[in-house]
Scaffold this active site. Structure first.
Site, PDB file in Angstrom:
ATOM      1  N   CYS A   1      48.037  46.044  26.184  1.00 55.75           N
ATOM      2  CA  CYS A   1      46.504  45.006  27.067  1.00 55.75           C
ATOM      3  C   CYS A   1      45.566  46.606  27.211  1.00 55.75           C
ATOM      4  O   CYS A   1      44.637  46.657  27.377  1.00 55.75           O
ATOM      5  CB  CYS A   1      46.702  44.800  27.863  1.00 55.75           C
ATOM      6  SG  CYS A   1      48.146  43.135  28.161  1.00 55.75           S
TER       7      CYS A   1
ATOM      8  N   SER B   1      45.457  38.398  36.486  1.00 59.44           N
ATOM      9  CA  SER B   1      43.920  37.840  35.420  1.00 59.44           C
ATOM     10  C   SER B   1      43.941  36.137  35.086  1.00 59.44           C
ATOM     11  O   SER B   1      45.712  36.605  34.507  1.00 59.44           O
ATOM     12  CB  SER B   1      44.042  39.467  34.911  1.00 59.44           C
ATOM     13  OG  SER B   1      44.772  39.287  34.297  1.00 59.44           O
TER      14      SER B   1
ATOM     15  N   LYS C   1      40.319  41.129  37.308  1.00 59.73           N
ATOM     16  CA  LYS C   1      40.795  40.013  37.690  1.00 59.73           C
ATOM     17  C   LYS C   1      39.399  38.766  37.983  1.00 59.73           C
ATOM     18  O   LYS C   1      39.212  37.395  37.119  1.00 59.73           O
ATOM     19  CB  LYS C   1      41.044  39.933  39.302  1.00 59.73           C
ATOM     20  CG  LYS C   1      40.787  38.971  40.200  1.00 59.73           C
ATOM     21  CD  LYS C   1      42.198  38.147  39.732  1.00 59.73           C
ATOM     22  CE  LYS C   1      42.274  36.447  40.410  1.00 59.73           C
ATOM     23  NZ  LYS C   1      41.167  35.413  39.791  1.00 59.73           N
TER      24      LYS C   1
ATOM     25  N   HIS D   1      40.393  38.640  31.293  1.00 56.00           N
ATOM     26  CA  HIS D   1      41.314  39.878  30.376  1.00 56.00           C
ATOM     27  C   HIS D   1      41.896  39.430  29.118  1.00 56.00           C
ATOM     28  O   HIS D   1      42.698  39.317  28.690  1.00 56.00           O
ATOM     29  CB  HIS D   1      42.307  40.130  31.265  1.00 56.00           C
ATOM     30  CG  HIS D   1      43.237  41.047  30.590  1.00 56.00           C
ATOM     31  ND1 HIS D   1      42.969  42.250  30.185  1.00 56.00           N
ATOM     32  CD2 HIS D   1      44.525  41.392  31.346  1.00 56.00           C
ATOM     33  CE1 HIS D   1      44.053  43.093  30.207  1.00 56.00           C
ATOM     34  NE2 HIS D   1      45.054  42.309  30.678  1.00 56.00           N
TER      35      HIS D   1
END
Lengths: 385, 385
Positions: free
Chosen positions: B83, B207, B329, B333
């Site tokens: 990520c 998220s 959130k 994402h």
């Protein structure tokens, strides 16, 4: 930009390493390179890996490998450009040291391809092609390179025997490489009679599925002289280019334009021409690829890759020895590692450490790596200074 | 090293973009960034993407995207750190321009996560954890962050309500972001009564799974002034660090040491302390993550992330506004894109282009992105000069 040197190299044996994990082989190569460089700390590292996700179900290799090397919090970055992932890692490390941001950078490549079935590996490799317009319609890499071979045969009269001679020559070299997956000679007859994969390519025209890892250590050239007693190897040229992902978008299937563009950039940076290069490692994923690459690198005229191979121009004793390591065909092709393994071979030759396959003249070497059917390519030029 | 500026930003709407492919959304963001920068050629580009292989069955994105942008033979490199892939791309582009190797570099991130099932997406995301010791034994990210939350609650008395307030605050900001996946406010009660995912975390602490792309254009600072009429944004600090891939190897589950280390590097490079930062985008993959990050970045003392959030310190009108974009959130994402999307928000705030969510004071902004359960993190500091 600062000048950058390679001060250490490390490589695992290539092959079907079922008793070892991706982490194991990467750490083995990394530690060998650090040991060869005589250092025990690094500022950062790069790892080229084509598909940790599809081959072993593990992404985030920068952190996984930093952890298993015991190197946290050192930053680790995974880079990918299919089968050119290793040389993309090499270029990234080169730029980081050249920028002045870091002094000691480990550059590595790894792939663990035999933990999945042959079908799964073929699918994973196909994701280097244009999946929407090639892969999902059923074509995989042997078929794509078969079309390149047909186009080259049609345009230039390249023969089946000339392609076979690429594999024969590379196996002759690989037979002298203790790290090679298939370290034994083969004959033209064996290639021509081997199993058909995609006409006109047969199994002995194709590089294998391989597990393996390779690593090198980079530092500023001005520090290298104090660190090593060995010949100092400078990175003199670096070029990177892309071409269309799908074969159908190219004007001439027989010409690898990304290789040509990357080479021109590297020659320009190094202030050299093809005639200045003593030897090269090139991306012989299929026998026809080596023939096309000889032409795109400017070592021979367009269409002369086949005849030059047949005449022995590219053999160990020829004018421009190609793939002294055995190339992808004999040494093996762990896709993310291959680009770094080429650098390991070039440095070994430049330092006079290539054992039985050592060249008489090795002052300037070139490494050419590519992804997919030539949609990305990198060329690096290294020399003893 | 040369000073480097951001001269263009572009972003797609985040969400479930079923009618568009990965190529489509990446090109959309890239063209928007080039248009904003007012240039039509680049020297190279980077793309952060966590798993083209597992999410859409396509690796080799550097070439795929160069082709679809019509940019061949420009070199394109895909980088990955789960990520944190987007910010790894940003750092790579920064180093390339800083080195002098290139002048104009496009940095981008993309992920197309909704073309697979929820189970497949959860598996793909789990490959950012230690698959051998975590993933294959059944734990996925909500469970890992639930353990971090439990540790933080136990050590510092952090409450469920404080965690809920992170989501409430980020949705309040995201409600003003036209690119957000969930652009509407939520309440603490809604978070506390939402579906349980992994105790103590509920669905509104997490998220979402998102499609999206973001891009920015970098160039040497001394060229930026001639190219743009907008405020010139300089990259003043960059830090990158790793931590153990598995949670079980850490001494303190409640402390994100890679975030702390990356931040210290970035502060040192920028010659700043946490008090010099006006606002930040941080990696709120789960509500507890934002609380831990506030502490690791030095914005609050250890253990004070929860109380500070409750008091409104991190709200749009607070002392240190956090996630003015809505964060992961509310904005969404798309994992490989998130790090670049943070830069887009920071630059938008610094330029005074953040619309209804514009800050009164925005001279120096920070972006913090991370991979896995904090096994990799990058911190960048940008300022108007």
């Amino acid at each position: 930009m600062r000048d950058v040197a390679v001060i250490g190299v490390g490589i695992t044996t290539f092959g079907e390493l079922w008793e070892k994990s991706l982490r194991d082989i990467w750490v083995e190569a990394a530690l060998a390179a650090l040991d060869d460089a005589g250092i025990d700390t690094i500022d950062s590292f790069y790892v080229g890996c084509m598909s940790g996700g599809l081959f072993v179900g593990q992404e985030h290799l920068g952190s996984v490998l930093a952890d298993y090397l015991g190197a946290c919090p050192v930053p680790g970055t995974r880079v990918e450009s299919a089968c050119a992932s290793g040389s993309v890692a090499f270029r990234a490390g080169f730029l980081e040291v050249a920028s002045g941001a870091s002094d000691f950078v480990l550059v590595s490549g790894v792939e663990k391809m035999t933990d999945v079935s042959g079908d799964e590996a073929t699918y994973a490799l196909a994701t280097a092609a244009d999946m929407e317009y090639e892969g999902y319609h059923g074509i995989t890499f042997p078929g794509l390179y078969a079309m390149i071979a047909r186009a080259h045969m049609h345009k230039y009269g390249t023969t089946r025997e000339q392609m076979a001679q690429v594999s024969v020559k590379n196996h002759a070299n690989g037979a002298m490489n203790p790290h090679a997956q298939y370290p034994y000679p083969i004959t033209v007859e064996q290639v021509l009679n081997s199993v058909k994969v995609a006409e006109p390519l047969r199994i002995l025209d194709c590089s294998p599925i391989t597990d393996g890892a390779a690593a090198v250590v980079l530092c500023p050239l001005d520090k290298a002289r104090d660190l090593t007693q060995k010949p100092v190897v400078k990175i003199s040229g670096s070029g990177h280019a892309t071409d269309t992902i799908a074969l159908h978008s190219r004007k001439d299937l027989s010409w690898l334009s990304a290789v040509e563009t990357a080479a021109k950039k590297a020659y320009t940076m190094a202030g050299m021409t093809p005639k200045d290069i003593d030897f090269a490692e090139v991306h012989d994923c299929f026998s026809i690829a080596e023939i096309c690459i000889l032409e795109a690198l400017g070592f021979v005229e367009p269409g002369q890759g086949g005849p030059a191979t047949e005449k022995g121009v590219t053999s160990l004793e020829g004018e421009i020895p190609i793939n002294t390591s055995g190339g992808l065909k004999s040494k093996g092709h762990p896709v993310g590692a291959s680009g770094v393994a080429q650098i390991v071979e070039v440095v070994s030759q430049l330092r006079g450490e290539a054992g039985k396959r050592a060249l008489k003249k090795a002052q300037r070497g070139l490494a050419q790596n590519m992804g997919g059917s030539g949609a990305s390519s990198l060329v690096h030029i290294l020399e003893v200074v």
